[in-house]
Write a protein that holds these residues in place. Sequence first.
Motif, PDB file in Angstrom:
ATOM      1  N   VAL A  73       0.852  -1.193   0.120  1.00  0.00           N
ATOM      2  CA  VAL A  73       0.047  -0.144  -0.116  1.00  0.00           C
ATOM      3  C   VAL A  73       0.895   1.056   0.010  1.00  0.00           C
ATOM      4  CG1 VAL A  73      -1.928   1.296   1.205  1.00  0.00           C
ATOM      5  CG2 VAL A  73      -1.714  -1.245   1.278  1.00  0.00           C
ATOM      6  N   THR A  74       0.700   2.187  -0.886  1.00  0.00           N
ATOM      7  CA  THR A  74       1.138   3.416  -0.828  1.00  0.00           C
ATOM      8  C   THR A  74       0.362   4.524  -0.115  1.00  0.00           C
ATOM      9  OG1 THR A  74       2.291   2.945  -2.953  1.00  0.00           O
ATOM     10  CG2 THR A  74       2.348   5.272  -2.412  1.00  0.00           C
ATOM     11  N   VAL A  75       0.868   5.114   0.799  1.00  0.00           N
ATOM     12  CA  VAL A  75       0.155   6.045   1.667  1.00  0.00           C
ATOM     13  C   VAL A  75       0.964   7.470   1.501  1.00  0.00           C
ATOM     14  CG1 VAL A  75      -0.586   6.415   3.921  1.00  0.00           C
ATOM     15  CG2 VAL A  75      -0.390   4.324   2.986  1.00  0.00           C
ATOM     16  N   HIS A  76       0.059   8.363   1.323  1.00  0.00           N
ATOM     17  CA  HIS A  76       0.324   9.869   1.393  1.00  0.00           C
ATOM     18  C   HIS A  76       1.103  10.257   2.773  1.00  0.00           C
ATOM     19  CE1 HIS A  76       0.226  13.936   1.359  1.00  0.00           C
ATOM     20  NE2 HIS A  76       0.382  14.187   0.054  1.00  0.00           N
ATOM     21  N   PRO A  77       2.363  10.781   2.677  1.00  0.00           N
ATOM     22  CA  PRO A  77       3.050  10.717   4.064  1.00  0.00           C
ATOM     23  C   PRO A  77       2.278  12.140   5.115  1.00  0.00           C
ATOM     24  CG  PRO A  77       4.215  11.910   2.479  1.00  0.00           C
ATOM     25  CD  PRO A  77       3.129  11.120   1.714  1.00  0.00           C
ATOM     26  N   ALA A  78       1.773  13.105   4.698  1.00  0.00           N
ATOM     27  CA  ALA A  78       1.167  14.146   5.343  1.00  0.00           C
ATOM     28  C   ALA A  78      -0.233  13.685   5.747  1.00  0.00           C
ATOM     29  CB  ALA A  78       1.085  15.364   4.746  1.00  0.00           C
ATOM     30  N   THR A  79      -1.209  13.188   4.964  1.00  0.00           N
ATOM     31  CA  THR A  79      -2.693  12.893   4.930  1.00  0.00           C
ATOM     32  C   THR A  79      -3.021  11.506   5.502  1.00  0.00           C
ATOM     33  OG1 THR A  79      -3.059  12.597   2.727  1.00  0.00           O
ATOM     34  CG2 THR A  79      -3.321  14.627   3.398  1.00  0.00           C
ATOM     35  N   LEU A  80      -2.049  10.575   5.167  1.00  0.00           N
ATOM     36  CA  LEU A  80      -2.257   9.014   5.175  1.00  0.00           C
ATOM     37  C   LEU A  80      -3.326   8.455   4.405  1.00  0.00           C
ATOM     38  CD1 LEU A  80      -1.644   8.359   9.083  1.00  0.00           C
ATOM     39  CD2 LEU A  80       0.182   8.327   7.271  1.00  0.00           C
ATOM     40  N   ALA A  81      -3.686   9.361   3.296  1.00  0.00           N
ATOM     41  CA  ALA A  81      -4.402   8.759   2.388  1.00  0.00           C
ATOM     42  C   ALA A  81      -4.104   7.685   1.591  1.00  0.00           C
ATOM     43  CB  ALA A  81      -5.125  10.115   1.520  1.00  0.00           C
ATOM     44  N   VAL A  82      -4.667   6.567   1.078  1.00  0.00           N
ATOM     45  CA  VAL A  82      -4.228   5.442   0.511  1.00  0.00           C
ATOM     46  C   VAL A  82      -4.184   5.823  -0.921  1.00  0.00           C
ATOM     47  CG1 VAL A  82      -4.837   3.257  -0.511  1.00  0.00           C
ATOM     48  CG2 VAL A  82      -5.122   3.949   1.932  1.00  0.00           C
ATOM     49  N   ILE A  83      -2.975   6.059  -1.626  1.00  0.00           N
ATOM     50  CA  ILE A  83      -2.684   6.397  -2.987  1.00  0.00           C
ATOM     51  C   ILE A  83      -2.917   5.178  -4.022  1.00  0.00           C
ATOM     52  CG2 ILE A  83      -1.014   7.136  -4.680  1.00  0.00           C
ATOM     53  CD1 ILE A  83       0.117   8.676  -2.302  1.00  0.00           C
ATOM     54  N   GLU A  84      -2.336   4.017  -3.376  1.00  0.00           N
ATOM     55  CA  GLU A  84      -2.631   2.763  -4.499  1.00  0.00           C
ATOM     56  C   GLU A  84      -2.519   1.742  -3.302  1.00  0.00           C
ATOM     57  OE1 GLU A  84      -0.397   1.007  -8.002  1.00  0.00           O
ATOM     58  OE2 GLU A  84       0.936   2.291  -6.934  1.00  0.00           O
ATOM     59  N   ILE A  85      -3.200   0.534  -3.617  1.00  0.00           N
ATOM     60  CA  ILE A  85      -2.961  -0.779  -2.971  1.00  0.00           C
ATOM     61  C   ILE A  85      -2.835  -1.838  -4.053  1.00  0.00           C
ATOM     62  CG2 ILE A  85      -4.459  -2.580  -1.857  1.00  0.00           C
ATOM     63  CD1 ILE A  85      -5.928  -0.267  -0.361  1.00  0.00           C
ATOM     64  N   GLU A  86      -1.920  -2.561  -3.809  1.00  0.00           N
ATOM     65  CA  GLU A  86      -1.581  -3.906  -4.889  1.00  0.00           C
ATOM     66  C   GLU A  86      -1.721  -5.130  -4.022  1.00  0.00           C
ATOM     67  OE1 GLU A  86       2.302  -3.564  -6.929  1.00  0.00           O
ATOM     68  OE2 GLU A  86       2.345  -1.312  -7.005  1.00  0.00           O
ATOM     69  N   PHE A  87      -2.744  -5.862  -4.628  1.00  0.00           N
ATOM     70  CA  PHE A  87      -2.663  -7.117  -3.864  1.00  0.00           C
ATOM     71  C   PHE A  87      -1.861  -8.263  -4.671  1.00  0.00           C
ATOM     72  CE2 PHE A  87      -6.259  -6.129  -1.139  1.00  0.00           C
ATOM     73  CZ  PHE A  87      -6.917  -5.005  -1.754  1.00  0.00           C
ATOM     74  N   GLU A  88      -1.289  -9.039  -3.988  1.00  0.00           N
ATOM     75  CA  GLU A  88      -0.497 -10.011  -4.657  1.00  0.00           C
ATOM     76  C   GLU A  88      -1.344 -11.391  -4.800  1.00  0.00           C
ATOM     77  OE1 GLU A  88       3.444 -10.371  -3.959  1.00  0.00           O
ATOM     78  OE2 GLU A  88       4.006  -8.724  -3.591  1.00  0.00           O
ATOM     79  N   ASP A  89      -1.344 -11.924  -6.063  1.00  0.00           N
ATOM     80  CA  ASP A  89      -2.297 -13.007  -6.176  1.00  0.00           C
ATOM     81  C   ASP A  89      -1.747 -14.212  -5.511  1.00  0.00           C
ATOM     82  OD1 ASP A  89      -4.176 -14.462  -7.506  1.00  0.00           O
ATOM     83  OD2 ASP A  89      -2.660 -14.359  -9.564  1.00  0.00           O
ATOM     84  N   ALA A  90      -3.003 -14.860  -5.019  1.00  0.00           N
ATOM     85  CA  ALA A  90      -2.729 -16.156  -4.436  1.00  0.00           C
ATOM     86  C   ALA A  90      -1.995 -17.223  -5.366  1.00  0.00           C
ATOM     87  CB  ALA A  90      -3.961 -16.804  -4.234  1.00  0.00           C
ATOM     88  N   ASP A  91      -1.973 -16.934  -6.597  1.00  0.00           N
ATOM     89  CA  ASP A  91      -1.044 -18.029  -7.546  1.00  0.00           C
ATOM     90  C   ASP A  91       0.424 -17.643  -7.270  1.00  0.00           C
ATOM     91  OD1 ASP A  91      -3.424 -18.890  -8.413  1.00  0.00           O
ATOM     92  OD2 ASP A  91      -3.441 -17.770 -10.172  1.00  0.00           O
ATOM     93  N   ASP A  92       0.722 -16.194  -6.990  1.00  0.00           N
ATOM     94  CA  ASP A  92       2.032 -16.105  -6.616  1.00  0.00           C
ATOM     95  C   ASP A  92       2.445 -16.736  -5.401  1.00  0.00           C
ATOM     96  OD1 ASP A  92       2.265 -14.630  -8.948  1.00  0.00           O
ATOM     97  OD2 ASP A  92       1.840 -12.394  -7.600  1.00  0.00           O
ATOM     98  N   ASP A  93       1.686 -16.701  -4.327  1.00  0.00           N
ATOM     99  CA  ASP A  93       1.985 -17.598  -3.237  1.00  0.00           C
ATOM    100  C   ASP A  93       2.238 -18.721  -3.169  1.00  0.00           C
ATOM    101  OD1 ASP A  93       1.859 -15.059  -1.768  1.00  0.00           O
ATOM    102  OD2 ASP A  93       0.042 -15.620  -1.094  1.00  0.00           O
ATOM    103  N   ARG A  94       1.176 -19.500  -4.245  1.00  0.00           N
ATOM    104  CA  ARG A  94       1.379 -21.001  -4.319  1.00  0.00           C
ATOM    105  C   ARG A  94       2.835 -21.192  -5.233  1.00  0.00           C
ATOM    106  NH1 ARG A  94      -4.160 -20.968  -4.730  1.00  0.00           N
ATOM    107  NH2 ARG A  94      -4.213 -20.629  -6.901  1.00  0.00           N
ATOM    108  N   SER A  95       3.184 -20.498  -6.121  1.00  0.00           N
ATOM    109  CA  SER A  95       4.217 -20.723  -6.769  1.00  0.00           C
ATOM    110  C   SER A  95       5.462 -20.716  -5.866  1.00  0.00           C
ATOM    111  CB  SER A  95       4.170 -20.018  -8.067  1.00  0.00           C
ATOM    112  OG  SER A  95       4.240 -18.533  -7.889  1.00  0.00           O
TER     113      SER A  95
END
Length: 105
Positions: A73-95
Amino acid sequence: MKRALTILTFLAVFPAGAALADDDCFVPMKDWQPRENVARFAEEKGWSVSRIKIDDGCYEIKGRDAEGRRIEVTVHPATLAVIEIEFEDADDDRSRQNRESDRND
């Protein structure tokens, strides 16, 4: 003379190189929230945090969301607003688990 004119034109179009910067967050350090607030923010969202770091002028939280998915998660340093969320795929975990079990055999 022609070269000087080209340089001046470039500087007029791209003032102080600001348009060329890669940073996502442009916040003076004096305006940043402390890391403790970032950790508390993540906890309130139900995330478990494995790492908080600074990337491209923003806070970056690595961990798992409330459902156990790996997130970045990318978060704005002053406001703590979420700029971006990346979810890692479950397939990546299995591999990854398969690669780790192959190494242990």
